[in-house]
Design a protein around this motif. Structure first.
Motif, mmCIF file in Angstrom:
data_model
loop_
_atom_site.group_PDB
_atom_site.id
_atom_site.type_symbol
_atom_site.label_atom_id
_atom_site.label_comp_id
_atom_site.label_asym_id
_atom_site.label_seq_id
_atom_site.Cartn_x
_atom_site.Cartn_y
_atom_site.Cartn_z
ATOM 1 N N ILE A 38 53.833 38.456 40.244
ATOM 2 C CA ILE A 38 53.420 39.720 39.643
ATOM 3 C C ILE A 38 53.495 40.849 40.665
ATOM 4 N N ASP A 39 54.142 41.956 40.262
ATOM 5 C CA ASP A 39 54.202 43.165 41.076
ATOM 6 C C ASP A 39 53.011 44.030 40.698
ATOM 7 N N THR A 40 52.008 44.063 41.551
ATOM 8 C CA THR A 40 50.775 44.763 41.218
ATOM 9 C C THR A 40 50.927 46.281 41.238
ATOM 10 N N ALA A 41 52.026 46.795 41.732
ATOM 11 C CA ALA A 41 52.233 48.240 41.772
ATOM 12 C C ALA A 41 52.365 48.832 40.376
ATOM 13 N N ALA A 42 52.665 48.009 39.394
ATOM 14 C CA ALA A 42 52.881 48.495 38.033
ATOM 15 C C ALA A 42 51.590 48.538 37.219
ATOM 16 N N TYR A 43 50.444 48.192 37.832
ATOM 17 C CA TYR A 43 49.199 48.081 37.085
ATOM 18 C C TYR A 43 48.124 48.998 37.673
ATOM 19 N N THR A 44 47.094 49.254 36.884
ATOM 20 C CA THR A 44 46.022 50.140 37.319
ATOM 21 C C THR A 44 45.245 49.521 38.474
ATOM 22 N N VAL A 45 44.631 50.400 39.258
ATOM 23 C CA VAL A 45 43.911 49.967 40.459
ATOM 24 C C VAL A 45 42.772 49.007 40.103
ATOM 25 N N GLU A 46 42.007 49.341 39.078
ATOM 26 C CA GLU A 46 40.854 48.510 38.708
ATOM 27 C C GLU A 46 41.282 47.112 38.269
ATOM 28 N N SER A 47 42.319 47.029 37.445
ATOM 29 C CA SER A 47 42.764 45.712 36.983
ATOM 30 C C SER A 47 43.379 44.904 38.129
ATOM 31 N N VAL A 48 44.014 45.585 39.076
ATOM 32 C CA VAL A 48 44.586 44.896 40.235
ATOM 33 C C VAL A 48 43.471 44.366 41.136
ATOM 34 N N GLN A 49 42.381 45.128 41.258
ATOM 35 C CA GLN A 49 41.253 44.652 42.074
ATOM 36 C C GLN A 49 40.672 43.366 41.483
ATOM 37 N N ASN A 50 40.507 43.328 40.172
ATOM 38 C CA ASN A 50 40.011 42.114 39.511
ATOM 39 C C ASN A 50 40.994 40.965 39.693
ATOM 40 N N PHE A 51 42.270 41.255 39.558
ATOM 41 C CA PHE A 51 43.316 40.247 39.740
ATOM 42 C C PHE A 51 43.287 39.694 41.164
ATOM 43 N N ASN A 52 43.216 40.604 42.158
ATOM 44 C CA ASN A 52 43.199 40.164 43.561
ATOM 45 C C ASN A 52 41.983 39.301 43.879
ATOM 46 N N ALA A 53 40.831 39.649 43.305
ATOM 47 C CA ALA A 53 39.618 38.849 43.538
ATOM 48 C C ALA A 53 39.774 37.455 42.938
ATOM 49 N N ALA A 54 40.304 37.381 41.731
ATOM 50 C CA ALA A 54 40.511 36.077 41.086
ATOM 51 C C ALA A 54 41.553 35.257 41.836
ATOM 52 N N GLN A 55 42.590 35.926 42.326
ATOM 53 C CA GLN A 55 43.631 35.217 43.069
ATOM 54 C C GLN A 55 43.086 34.678 44.393
ATOM 55 N N ALA A 56 42.278 35.465 45.083
ATOM 56 C CA ALA A 56 41.690 35.010 46.348
ATOM 57 C C ALA A 56 40.761 33.819 46.117
ATOM 58 N N ALA A 57 39.969 33.887 45.050
ATOM 59 C CA ALA A 57 39.068 32.768 44.744
ATOM 60 C C ALA A 57 39.866 31.514 44.394
ATOM 61 N N ALA A 58 40.947 31.682 43.648
ATOM 62 C CA ALA A 58 41.780 30.540 43.269
ATOM 63 C C ALA A 58 42.457 29.928 44.493
ATOM 64 N N GLU A 59 42.902 30.770 45.415
ATOM 65 C CA GLU A 59 43.533 30.255 46.638
ATOM 66 C C GLU A 59 42.521 29.492 47.490
#
Length: 137
Positions: A38-59
């Motif tokens: 996923i290219d996060t540049a195409a999405y809003t800042v708030e939704s990317v922050q939630n995505f990044n937090a979930a991705q970090a927890a999953a990793e």
């Protein structure tokens, strides 16, 4: 000598009792693979922050080698949270298009003025006339 054997048997039995099946992380691995594309540049800042937090927890869950079959719920939750974060990514507002473009159920303005249904009807009528004439000969 018998004491050494009994000690070894005791250690082996304890080791066997402590063996646990590892948690199945295949679903989590698939979610992480999908997230990495996923290219996060195409999405809003708030939704990317939630995505990044979930991705970090999953990793973090993926890297934890101590998780056993008993911890499968934790692995499943991390995968579900990441998939939900991917689903909830909000695209940035689209660039405003040309004002001459039509929106709705009709086709875009391309310079033609004949609707496609009229053209289709004309072609169908011409085909029917051709077959009728050919049959009347």
């Amino acid at each position: 000598m018998q004491g050494d054997v009994e000690e070894a048997v005791e250690a082996l039995l304890n080791a066997m009792l402590n063996l646990r099946f590892k948690a199945d992380k295949s679903v989590l691995a698939n979610a992480l693979a999908k997230a990495s594309l996923i290219d996060t540049a195409a999405y809003t800042v708030e939704s990317v922050q939630n995505f990044n937090a979930a991705q970090a927890a999953a990793e973090a869950v993926m890297k934890n080698e101590a998780l056993s079959k008993d911890d499968q719920a934790q692995v499943n939750k991390a995968a579900a949270d990441l998939n939900e974060a991917i689903y909830n990514l909000v695209p940035k507002a689209a660039v405003q298009g040309d004002a001459t473009m039509q929106t709705g159920g009709s086709s875009a303005k391309t310079g033609d003025t004949t609707p496609i249904a009229v053209a289709f009807a004309a072609i169908t009528l011409a085909g029917a006339c051709f077959f009728i004439k050919k049959r009347n000969r």
